[in-house]
Each structure stands twice: as structure tokens, then as C-alpha cells.
Design a protein around this motif. Structure first.
Motif, PDB file in Angstrom:
ATOM      1  N   THR A   1       0.828  -1.210   0.000  1.00 55.46           N
ATOM      2  CA  THR A   1       0.000   0.000   0.000  1.00 55.46           C
ATOM      3  C   THR A   1       0.864   1.263   0.000  1.00 55.46           C
ATOM      4  N   THR A   2       2.185   1.102   0.170  1.00 58.44           N
ATOM      5  CA  THR A   2       3.095   2.248   0.178  1.00 58.44           C
ATOM      6  C   THR A   2       4.053   2.170  -1.004  1.00 58.44           C
ATOM      7  N   PHE A   3       4.515   3.331  -1.453  1.00 57.49           N
ATOM      8  CA  PHE A   3       5.458   3.366  -2.582  1.00 57.49           C
ATOM      9  C   PHE A   3       6.754   2.657  -2.218  1.00 57.49           C
ATOM     10  N   VAL A   4       7.263   2.885  -1.020  1.00 60.97           N
ATOM     11  CA  VAL A   4       8.533   2.275  -0.612  1.00 60.97           C
ATOM     12  C   VAL A   4       8.407   0.749  -0.582  1.00 60.97           C
ATOM     13  N   GLY A   5       7.281   0.266  -0.078  1.00 65.65           N
ATOM     14  CA  GLY A   5       7.070  -1.181  -0.046  1.00 65.65           C
ATOM     15  C   GLY A   5       7.024  -1.776  -1.442  1.00 65.65           C
ATOM     16  N   ARG A   6       6.318  -1.092  -2.353  1.00 66.84           N
ATOM     17  CA  ARG A   6       6.253  -1.566  -3.738  1.00 66.84           C
ATOM     18  C   ARG A   6       7.626  -1.482  -4.405  1.00 66.84           C
ATOM     19  N   LEU A   7       8.394  -0.424  -4.071  1.00 63.95           N
ATOM     20  CA  LEU A   7       9.720  -0.257  -4.653  1.00 63.95           C
ATOM     21  C   LEU A   7      10.629  -1.425  -4.267  1.00 63.95           C
ATOM     22  N   LYS A   8      10.593  -1.820  -3.005  1.00 62.50           N
ATOM     23  CA  LYS A   8      11.396  -2.969  -2.555  1.00 62.50           C
ATOM     24  C   LYS A   8      10.970  -4.237  -3.292  1.00 62.50           C
ATOM     25  N   HIS A   9       9.660  -4.389  -3.469  1.00 58.33           N
ATOM     26  CA  HIS A   9       9.128  -5.571  -4.158  1.00 58.33           C
ATOM     27  C   HIS A   9       9.630  -5.620  -5.602  1.00 58.33           C
ATOM     28  N   PHE A  10       9.560  -4.497  -6.309  1.00 56.75           N
ATOM     29  CA  PHE A  10       9.950  -4.506  -7.721  1.00 56.75           C
ATOM     30  C   PHE A  10      11.461  -4.504  -7.913  1.00 56.75           C
ATOM     31  N   PHE A  11      12.220  -3.941  -6.976  1.00 57.54           N
ATOM     32  CA  PHE A  11      13.672  -4.113  -7.037  1.00 57.54           C
ATOM     33  C   PHE A  11      14.000  -5.598  -6.949  1.00 57.54           C
ATOM     34  N   ASN A  12      13.198  -6.309  -6.173  1.00 61.63           N
ATOM     35  CA  ASN A  12      13.403  -7.736  -5.974  1.00 61.63           C
ATOM     36  C   ASN A  12      13.105  -8.537  -7.240  1.00 61.63           C
ATOM     37  N   ILE A  13      11.939  -8.297  -7.853  1.00 65.31           N
ATOM     38  CA  ILE A  13      11.532  -9.153  -8.969  1.00 65.31           C
ATOM     39  C   ILE A  13      12.012  -8.670 -10.338  1.00 65.31           C
ATOM     40  N   THR A  14      12.521  -7.417 -10.434  1.00 65.31           N
ATOM     41  CA  THR A  14      13.067  -6.953 -11.712  1.00 65.31           C
ATOM     42  C   THR A  14      14.586  -7.125 -11.759  1.00 65.31           C
ATOM     43  N   ASP A  15      15.130  -7.826 -10.793  1.00 66.53           N
ATOM     44  CA  ASP A  15      16.562  -8.127 -10.759  1.00 66.53           C
ATOM     45  C   ASP A  15      16.947  -8.832 -12.061  1.00 66.53           C
ATOM     46  N   CYS A  16      17.745  -8.163 -12.894  1.00 60.20           N
ATOM     47  CA  CYS A  16      18.045  -8.714 -14.222  1.00 60.20           C
ATOM     48  C   CYS A  16      18.870 -10.001 -14.153  1.00 60.20           C
ATOM     49  N   ARG A  17      19.469 -10.303 -13.003  1.00 58.55           N
ATOM     50  CA  ARG A  17      20.224 -11.551 -12.887  1.00 58.55           C
ATOM     51  C   ARG A  17      19.315 -12.773 -12.988  1.00 58.55           C
ATOM     52  N   THR A  18      18.034 -12.606 -12.637  1.00 55.90           N
ATOM     53  CA  THR A  18      17.122 -13.753 -12.710  1.00 55.90           C
ATOM     54  C   THR A  18      16.849 -14.156 -14.157  1.00 55.90           C
ATOM     55  N   ALA A  19      17.068 -13.234 -15.107  1.00 53.14           N
ATOM     56  CA  ALA A  19      16.857 -13.561 -16.520  1.00 53.14           C
ATOM     57  C   ALA A  19      17.908 -14.526 -17.037  1.00 53.14           C
ATOM     58  N   LEU A  20      19.009 -14.687 -16.296  1.00 53.56           N
ATOM     59  CA  LEU A  20      20.084 -15.571 -16.721  1.00 53.56           C
ATOM     60  C   LEU A  20      19.883 -17.010 -16.256  1.00 53.56           C
ATOM     61  N   LEU A  21      18.926 -17.211 -15.375  1.00 53.13           N
ATOM     62  CA  LEU A  21      18.732 -18.551 -14.810  1.00 53.13           C
ATOM     63  C   LEU A  21      18.057 -19.477 -15.815  1.00 53.13           C
ATOM     64  N   PRO A  22      18.430 -20.761 -15.821  1.00 52.35           N
ATOM     65  CA  PRO A  22      17.811 -21.721 -16.761  1.00 52.35           C
ATOM     66  C   PRO A  22      16.362 -22.021 -16.375  1.00 52.35           C
ATOM     67  N   ASP A  23      15.593 -22.479 -17.335  1.00 47.96           N
ATOM     68  CA  ASP A  23      14.187 -22.801 -17.082  1.00 47.96           C
ATOM     69  C   ASP A  23      14.032 -23.845 -15.991  1.00 47.96           C
ATOM     70  N   SER A  24      14.971 -24.780 -15.920  1.00 50.39           N
ATOM     71  CA  SER A  24      14.883 -25.834 -14.908  1.00 50.39           C
ATOM     72  C   SER A  24      14.919 -25.244 -13.499  1.00 50.39           C
ATOM     73  N   ARG A  25      15.735 -24.201 -13.299  1.00 45.94           N
ATOM     74  CA  ARG A  25      15.811 -23.560 -11.973  1.00 45.94           C
ATOM     75  C   ARG A  25      14.518 -22.824 -11.670  1.00 45.94           C
ATOM     76  N   LEU A  26      13.943 -22.179 -12.679  1.00 48.12           N
ATOM     77  CA  LEU A  26      12.673 -21.476 -12.491  1.00 48.12           C
ATOM     78  C   LEU A  26      11.548 -22.464 -12.183  1.00 48.12           C
ATOM     79  N   ASP A  27      11.554 -23.600 -12.860  1.00 41.72           N
ATOM     80  CA  ASP A  27      10.521 -24.616 -12.614  1.00 41.72           C
ATOM     81  C   ASP A  27      10.639 -25.188 -11.202  1.00 41.72           C
ATOM     82  N   GLU A  28      11.872 -25.310 -10.721  1.00 42.80           N
ATOM     83  CA  GLU A  28      12.065 -25.764  -9.337  1.00 42.80           C
ATOM     84  C   GLU A  28      11.462 -24.762  -8.357  1.00 42.80           C
ATOM     85  N   ALA A  29      11.677 -23.480  -8.630  1.00 50.67           N
ATOM     86  CA  ALA A  29      11.117 -22.430  -7.771  1.00 50.67           C
ATOM     87  C   ALA A  29       9.589 -22.483  -7.800  1.00 50.67           C
TER      88      ALA A  29
END
Length: 320
Positions: free
Chosen positions: A16-44
Motif C-alpha cells: 500500500t506504500t510506494f517504498v514497499g512496492r519499490l522494494k518488491h519490484f527491485f526484488n523481482i526486476t533483478d536482471c540476474r534472474t533472466a540468466l537462470l535456466p528454465d529448470s531452476r525457475l521450474d524448481e522455484a
């Protein structure tokens, strides 16, 4: 905390707060996750689904659950649970956006270069918009094609028209033409790619996730917020960077390395996007809300006939 009571779908930070959403999107827009193989994503995904079912594997830590949810949110669509194509993910916005935007800012002087890079950018945007749509509203291949052609034509017409118009304008004005084209195209590309939501409405729910009906007004609100977010995402890099480059190019050392101007702009755009992608996504809540009184009259009547005044607001996924 006992993992047996761990709610993996509960936001880690206050949404409900901008700071909370900012932390959330810093987390999920981490470009390093784009390098992970599909098998690792499927495990998650498997771990997230096990947690939802109440059967957390022995030895699993809370931090492992948080990391699995990070990978799940970054790679799987919130409506369908399907793995999204890598180019359309928000975690790919930094590497993809920095390369394309940097080239648009560097190669803006000739019409062929403007046409080519605007076409590349709109192709990229169309894929991102389709990937991050509200998947509860299907779109046909024909509608996708019309949206793509319309948005690309808008971007090209804006870019080429302004490029010709600014031939006699100060150099800095010409450097801002790519941003004007991107902003104009976003106003067309996103609504066109998500036209089914506008035509048929999107599903709205109560606070507990129970579907109450479909609303066109909710769709318009959600899409308008996405347009604002996308333009905000691009604005700092495409407005400030031309000013920086114009001043740097006056120095002799920069005049000796003109072949590096393109790579320099790409890297500098990347610095902007690392911060602006999560910041722009955080402007509005992902789970958008709307007062029942602002919905279509027939939907208002339907909700009030079933729930009376117990439901004052409805909720929906606005997309990204």
C-alpha cells in the motif's frame, strides 16, 4: 516463524506504500534472474506450489521460500502461472531497454536510422505489453497484429515527422525526438495490445478474491496507469542523458572516441533503468482498487443486490 503457517502469497513488503512496492519490484526486476535456466525457475515454481498446498519440503528455510517466490514472480504470469518469454519479463527490461534506448539516442540523425531503431523498440514493447497483459482477457493474433502495426506506425510517424521538423532546431531538441516518439507510441501500443480488456472489461474481485463481474472502467484505469508508468520509466534516461551527452561531446577526449559514444550511452541508459524500472512499476499498486460507486451502473446493481453495502471496493490486476 513456523513454516507451516508461512503464507507465500502474502507480500513481503507493504504494497500500500510506494517504498514497499519499490522494494518488491527491485526484488523481482533483478536482471540476474533472466540468466537462470528454465529448470531452476521450474524448481522455484514447484516449491511455491508446494508451499501453497501446505506441504513444504523438510529442511526448507524461510529465505529459500522468499527466493523461490522472487523467481516465481519474476518469470511466471500472475494470472495464468505460465512461464513468460524471457524478452517480455520485467527482469529483462534493463538489458533489453538499455541496448535499444542507447541506440535510439545515438542514431537519431538520419531517417533510416530513426525508422530502424523505432521499429526495433516497438517490436520489443509489443512483446513486453503482450507478455504483461491481464491474461484473463484473451487477444486474437489478428488483434495483436493490428496493435503492433498501429503502434509502430505511430512511433515512426512521430519520430520521422519530428526529425524533419527539428532540422533547424537546436541540437538538443533533435536529441529529444526519440523520447517523444516513445511516449506517443506507448499511448497507442499498450491500449491496442490490451484492447480486449477495454472492449469486454476485466475481472474484478472482492477483498477475498471472489469474482464479482467484469468492468471496462476498471480496465481503462489499469491501462492508463500502465501507460503513465512506462513513460515515466523511459523519461529520465531519454531526457537527461541527451543533455549530458551534448555537454560531454564538447570535450576533446570525447571527440577522439566517437566510436564509443554508442556504448557509453547504452551503459548510461542501463544505470538509469536499474533504478527507473522498479520505480516506475511502483507508482501504482499491482493489485489495483476501485470504488464500487465508480463502476458501470449495471455492475454496481449486481454487486449491491448480492452483497449490499458490504463490498465498497473491487480489486483487479492492472498488469505491468
Amino acid at each position: 516463524m513456523a513454516l507451516s503457517s508461512f503464507d507465500i502469497d502474502a507480500p513481503r513488503w507493504d504494497q500500500t506504500t510506494f517504498v514497499g512496492r519499490l522494494k518488491h519490484f527491485f526484488n523481482i526486476t533483478d536482471c540476474r534472474t533472466a540468466l537462470l535456466p528454465d529448470s531452476r525457475l521450474d524448481e522455484a515454481k514447484a516449491l511455491v506450489e508446494s508451499c501453497r498446498a501446505g506441504s513444504i519440503p523438510p529442511g526448507t528455510t524461510e529465505e529459500q521460500l522468499h527466493f523461490a517466490k522472487k523467481l516465481y514472480d519474476s518469470a511466471f504470469h500472475p494470472d495464468t502461472g505460465d512461464r513468460m518469454n524471457i524478452i517480455g519479463r520485467m527482469s529483462f527490461q534493463v538489458p533489453g531497454g538499455m541496448a535499444i534506448t542507447g541506440c535510439m539516442l545515438q542514431f537519431y540523425r538520419t531517417v533510416p536510422a530513426v525508422v530502424f531503431w523505432q521499429w526495433v523498440n516497438q517490436s520489443f514493447n509489443a512483446l513486453v505489453n503482450y507478455t504483461n497483459r491481464n491474461a484473463a482477457s484473451p487477444i486474437t493474433p489478428k488483434q495483436i497484429g493490428v496493435a503492433y502495426v498501429t503502434a509502430t506506425s505511430t512511433a515512426l510517424a512521430t519520430a520521422v515527422g519530428l526529425n524533419l521538423y527539428t532540422k533547424r532546431a537546436p541540437p538538443l531538441v533533435a536529441r529529444w525526438v526519440p523520447f517523444a516518439a516513445v511516449a506517443a507510441a506507448n499511448c497507442v501500443n499498450i491500449p491496442m495490445m490490451r484492447q480486449q480488456e477495454i472492449l469486454n472489461g476485466i475481472a474484478v474481485t472482492d477483498d477475498n478474491g471472489n469474482t464479482l463481474g467484469h468492468s471496462k472502467k476498471a480496465a481503462v484505469k489499469g491501462i492508463a496507469q500502465v501507460v503513465i508508468s512506462r513513460i515515466t520509466m523511459a523519461a529520465p534516461g531519454m531526457i537527461i542523458l541527451p543533455i549530458i551527452m551534448q555537454r560531454l561531446e564538447k570535450y576533446k577526449f570525447m571527440q577522439r572516441i566517437t566510436y564509443l559514444h554508442g556504448p557509453i550511452q547504452v551503459m548510461m541508459v542501463g544505470v538509469f533503468l536499474i533504478f527507473m524500472v522498479p520505480a516506475a512499476c511502483s507508482l501504482f499498486p499491482q493489485r489495483c482498487s476501485m470504488a464500487v460507486s465508480k463502476l458501470e451502473p449495471e455492475l454496481q446493481d449486481s454487486i449491491r443486490s448480492k452483497y449490499g453495502d458490504a463490498v465498497q471496493h473491487v480489486y483487479f490486476n492492472k498488469g505491468l
